[in-house]
Design a protein around this motif. Sequence first.
Motif, PDB file in Angstrom:
ATOM      1  N   UNK A 183       0.834  -1.202   0.000  1.00  0.00           N
ATOM      2  CA  UNK A 183       0.000   0.000   0.000  1.00  0.00           C
ATOM      3  C   UNK A 183       0.873   1.258   0.000  1.00  0.00           C
ATOM      4  N   UNK A 184       1.919   1.246   0.822  1.00  0.00           N
ATOM      5  CA  UNK A 184       2.817   2.407   0.886  1.00  0.00           C
ATOM      6  C   UNK A 184       3.494   2.655  -0.461  1.00  0.00           C
ATOM      7  N   UNK A 185       3.956   1.595  -1.102  1.00  0.00           N
ATOM      8  CA  UNK A 185       4.618   1.744  -2.405  1.00  0.00           C
ATOM      9  C   UNK A 185       3.643   2.286  -3.436  1.00  0.00           C
ATOM     10  N   UNK A 186       2.439   1.757  -3.455  1.00  0.00           N
ATOM     11  CA  UNK A 186       1.446   2.227  -4.417  1.00  0.00           C
ATOM     12  C   UNK A 186       1.041   3.674  -4.146  1.00  0.00           C
ATOM     13  N   UNK A 187       0.922   4.014  -2.888  1.00  0.00           N
ATOM     14  CA  UNK A 187       0.540   5.385  -2.519  1.00  0.00           C
ATOM     15  C   UNK A 187       1.631   6.386  -2.891  1.00  0.00           C
ATOM     16  N   UNK A 188       2.893   5.947  -2.805  1.00  0.00           N
ATOM     17  CA  UNK A 188       4.027   6.849  -3.045  1.00  0.00           C
ATOM     18  C   UNK A 188       4.668   6.649  -4.424  1.00  0.00           C
ATOM     19  N   UNK A 189       3.929   6.062  -5.341  1.00  0.00           N
ATOM     20  CA  UNK A 189       4.514   5.741  -6.650  1.00  0.00           C
ATOM     21  C   UNK A 189       5.053   6.958  -7.379  1.00  0.00           C
TER      22      UNK A 189
END
Length: 83
Positions: free
Chosen positions: A47-53
Amino acid sequence: MKVLENGVYREMTWEEIADIELNIETPTRKEIIVSAIREKYSVDDEIAILRQRDTKPREFEEYFNFVEKIKSRIPQKVGDLSG
């Protein structure tokens, strides 16, 4: 092995026992892919990676390539998997 049938316990036939043993659920392609992703990334990490893409494009690209590599290795038909 006994089974309750119409209120009476009876011995199961070998065919019934074989049917139970062969009725092992094969994981779906999606379940295999998710399991492989979870070995490296937790749900929170993902989720963090997708949110901070947009703010961490290198990290996202690494994640994206990892997932695509896994997906390319799992056949479309899970039954095609070989040991």
